[in-house]
Structure formats: C-alpha cells, structure tokens
Design an enzyme around this catalytic site. Structure first.
Site, PDB file in Angstrom:
ATOM      1  N   ARG A  44      55.386  75.964  97.604  1.00  0.00           N
ATOM      2  CA  ARG A  44      54.725  75.703  96.323  1.00  0.00           C
ATOM      3  C   ARG A  44      55.069  74.315  95.795  1.00  0.00           C
ATOM      4  O   ARG A  44      54.338  73.729  95.017  1.00  0.00           O
ATOM      5  CB  ARG A  44      55.073  76.801  95.299  1.00  0.00           C
ATOM      6  N   TYR A  60      31.119  69.430  84.189  1.00  0.00           N
ATOM      7  CA  TYR A  60      31.063  70.645  85.015  1.00  0.00           C
ATOM      8  C   TYR A  60      31.308  71.869  84.120  1.00  0.00           C
ATOM      9  O   TYR A  60      32.153  71.836  83.225  1.00  0.00           O
ATOM     10  CB  TYR A  60      32.139  70.531  86.097  1.00  0.00           C
TER      11      TYR A  60
HETATM   12  C1  LIG Z   1      32.841  71.863  91.565  1.00  0.00           C
HETATM   13  C2  LIG Z   1      33.290  70.913  90.532  1.00  0.00           C
HETATM   14  C3  LIG Z   1      34.518  71.076  89.877  1.00  0.00           C
HETATM   15  C4  LIG Z   1      35.415  72.252  90.161  1.00  0.00           C
HETATM   16  O1  LIG Z   1      35.851  72.252  91.479  1.00  0.00           O
HETATM   17  P1  LIG Z   1      36.318  73.600  92.246  1.00  0.00           P
HETATM   18  O2  LIG Z   1      36.849  73.062  93.523  1.00  0.00           O
HETATM   19  O3  LIG Z   1      35.109  74.463  92.399  1.00  0.00           O
HETATM   20  O4  LIG Z   1      37.346  74.238  91.382  1.00  0.00           O
HETATM   21  C5  LIG Z   1      34.894  70.144  88.954  1.00  0.00           C
HETATM   22  N1  LIG Z   1      34.103  69.089  88.660  1.00  0.00           N
HETATM   23  C6  LIG Z   1      32.920  68.897  89.257  1.00  0.00           C
HETATM   24  C7  LIG Z   1      32.102  67.722  88.882  1.00  0.00           C
HETATM   25  C8  LIG Z   1      32.458  69.799  90.215  1.00  0.00           C
HETATM   26  O5  LIG Z   1      31.275  69.614  90.799  1.00  0.00           O
END
Ligand SMILES: *Cc1c(COP(=O)(O)O)cnc(C)c1O
Length: 390
Positions: free
Chosen positions: A52, A105
């Site tokens: 970890r 996002y």
């Molecule tokens: C998909 C995405 C995230 C989150 O990523 P994960 O790997 O799914 O947790 C954050 N920011 C953007 C712009 C994304 O497209």
C-alpha cells in the site's frame, strides 16, 4: 519434510535481464535488519516495505507518465477519481473554498457539490471558458481552482492561460485534469499547473482493462501530503494494473495519432450528413472555441467528437441499433471506437432543462474514436446515420 511444504526462496539467478518489465505482485518486502528498515523509512536508502505504501510497477509507470507530461515525482493511484480524491483530501481543510469548472467529469462534480461541503469545504462552479466569471467566483478563502482543458461532452476549451494567471495572482492552487487532452494535446505541467492529474484508465492505458490514476504536484510539501493521503486512504493501485498500463503506454503516441486523424475526418463527415443537427470538434472552424483550441491544443484536436442527431431520443435509439460494431459504452480512450449518450449516462443526473442549458439534448452522442482504419469507422457511422434517416 520433503513433499509436504514449500518455502519462499526468491528468484532464480540470471546474468541476463528481462527486456520486458517484470510484474511484481509482492505485498511485502523483507529487509536485512531493523537498522536497514530504519534507513529505508528515513529515506536514507531506497527500498519498498509494504504494497500500500508503494511498489516498483507503480513507480516505473509514474516515471514514464512524468516523461510524457514533462513532470516530476508523479504518483500512481487506483483510478482517476482516486487521483481527484488524493488531491482534495491531501491539500484542503475545513474552511477552504474550491472553485471548479462547471463541466467537470461527473464524479468530480459530485465531489465538489456533495462530498467536500460535507467535510466543511465550500465549493462553487463557474464557466471555465469565461475568465471573468472564474475571477468573479474567487473568494478570500479560495484555496484551489480545478479545471479540465476540454470538457465532456461538449468539447468546450477552457481559457487555461487566463485561469492560470488568475490562480497565480490570487495565490491559489491550479489543478488541471488533463485526461481528455492528454500530454500530447496540452502540456499542462509546462503551462504552469500546480497539480496535474489523469485518469490513466482512458487514453494513456488505452485498452479499457485497468482503472488507474496519476497525479503530479509541484510543491514538495503538497507532494508529500498527497502521497501520505493516498497511502492512508488506501488509494494505491494494483501492480498488475500498473504493469498492464505500462504495456499500453508504449503505443499511446501511435494510438493517439491514428485516432485523432480519424476523429477529424469523422467530424467532417458528420457535419455534412442530413441526419445530423450539429457537430462539435475543436478542430473545426464552426466550433465555438476553435480559435482557443488552435492556440492551446498543440495542433492536436483530440480523439473525441460529439454530435446531435435530428429527432431526439427516438433517433438516438435507432442510431445505436444501426451501429452494432461500435460498442455503446460510457467510457473513452479505448482502441475501439465507442459511442456514449450523455443524456442517459454521464449527465442523467441533471434535469432536462439543465442539460439543454449545456447543449446536451436527447439526440446527442459522444464518439470516442479508436484505432481502426479510418474508412471502417466512417463507413460504420455513415451506415448508421443513413439508417436513422430511413
Ligand atoms: C474518467 C475520468 C475521470 C475518472 O477516472 P476513473 O479512472 O474512471 O476513476 C476523471 N476525469 C476525467 C476527465 C475522466 O474522463
């Protein structure tokens, strides 16, 4: 007792070395003595202790993404959202204020709207294409601005130079989520971002078979704080995922070039098809942020194209049914071209009115363009558009 038990012995000797990075799944590492372990924990010697707290596959991958981004000392975590979480939990305290872009996002938006306020951290959102709106939303207690360069799914391009300027002037951290744009589309670190993060799940790993995140931080104290947060909250990635992503990374440049060229051609096809009501691609002169994209995006207009079909949800259902070769799946950056429908996935939590305000109607699709031959993608989409019209 021969034949009843096996013991841990280590790795066979070899005077030659593997060319491919070994996968090292060990959760624990044994040290020579308590003194040697002290030296490791004090940073006098480099050595791993417990999974970890870090492992070689994560560090090796982070150094490679550092190189792409031009950054230093990046950290791998278990997902893009783990990167967002590590940044927020590692840098903020109750009483701080965070200003976010209003088209982040979906889960990042949720963190700003719901989770941070629960921890006593105030947040607000503003339009990142409008520097005056961002400036007006700053507060004396603002500690951080968080933006993405190109928004999902409307592909609006944030006024990053102005936002970086605002952040510097106000003495607040500027965090750039560079997932959509990638280091090939925007050099976020060189542009002066204090913190750069990626969902490595998407284009960097590129095969939709791992979730991973990356975060690089300029300030050494914050870097330490973010790392400690990742270890404490258990955001560390799996060695296997890091190993897979490293394999994907070797073809990132090729994949990006192939997909971007097809995306530009697809945008032009969509713009001329009678079933289509409008197309959004930063490389096209009819995109609202085309001029800014020409300056910021390094000649790379990206691998994502959005468009709206005439005929709303009914047309959208017909389109998906007529394009069985293109997975209808809410992710991006895969080797395969994929369709997503924001109104029923990433933006389903918004009211229809709020979606309309963003320009996200029932007929809107986002295409994440893959690495298939260009004609194959164009033919698949053209056939599906023709079917929608019939
Ligand atoms: C998909 C995405 C995230 C989150 O990523 P994960 O790997 O799914 O947790 C954050 N920011 C953007 C712009 C994304 O497209």
């Amino acid at each position: 007792m021969t034949g009843t038990t096996v013991r841990r012995t280590g790795w066979p000797d070899s005077v030659s070395r593997p060319v491919v990075t070994p996968l090292q799944p060990s959760v624990v590492y044994s040290s020579d003595s308590p003194d040697a372990l002290d030296a490791q924990y004090e940073g006098l010697t480099q050595g791993y202790t417990y999974g970890r707290e870090g492992h070689p596959n994560a560090d090796l991958l982070a150094r490679k993404i550092d190189m792409l981004e031009g950054a230093e000392g990046g950290l791998m975590v278990g997902s893009g959202m783990a990167a967002v979480s590590a940044v927020m939990l590692g840098c903020l305290k109750a009483g701080d204020h965070v200003l976010g872009a209003d088209q982040l996002y979906g889960r990042s938006l949720r963190m700003l709207r719901e989770d941070l306020p629960r921890l006593g951290i105030a947040t607000s959102l503003a339009d990142p294409t409008d520097a005056a709106a961002m400036r007006a939303a700053l507060r004396p207690e603002t500690r951080m601005i968080m933006v993405e360069v190109v928004s999902n799914p409307t592909l609006r391009v944030a006024d990053i130079p102005a936002i970086l300027g605002l952040a510097r002037e106000a003495g607040v951290l500027c965090v750039i989520d560079n997932t959509f744009t990638t280091p090939l589309g925007f050099r976020a670190w060189e542009a002066g971002a204090d913190i750069v993060l990626h969902s490595v799940t998407k284009l960097l790993a590129g095969h939709s078979d791992v979730t991973l995140g990356y975060v690089a931080t300029r300030d050494p104290d914050l870097r330490t704080a973010i790392r400690a947060t990742a270890v404490t909250y258990g955001l560390t990635p799996s060695p296997y995922d890091c190993w897979m992503a490293e394999r994907g990374l070797y073809t990132f440049g090729l994949r990006h070039a192939r997909a971007s060229a097809t995306a530009a051609a697809l945008a032009d096809l969509l713009a001329t098809h009678p079933a289509v009501d409008g197309v959004l691609y930063p490389g096209r002169a009819d995109h609202p942020d085309h001029d800014r994209a020409s300056v910021l995006l390094n000649g790379q207009d990206g691998t994502m194209v959005s468009f709206t079909l005439k005929g709303g949800r009914a047309a959208a259902n017909r389109f998906v049914a007529a394009a069985p070769q293109l997975p209808f799946a809410p992710t991006l950056g895969d080797v395969a071209t994929m369709l997503s429908h924001p109104a029923s996935s990433s933006h389903r939590g918004l009211s229809p009115k709020a979606r309309e305000a963003l320009g996200i109607g029932e007929g809107m699709f986002r295409v994440s363009v893959g690495i298939e031959p260009e004609n194959m993608v164009l033919d698949d989409v053209r056939r599906a558009l023709d079917a929608v019209q019939d």
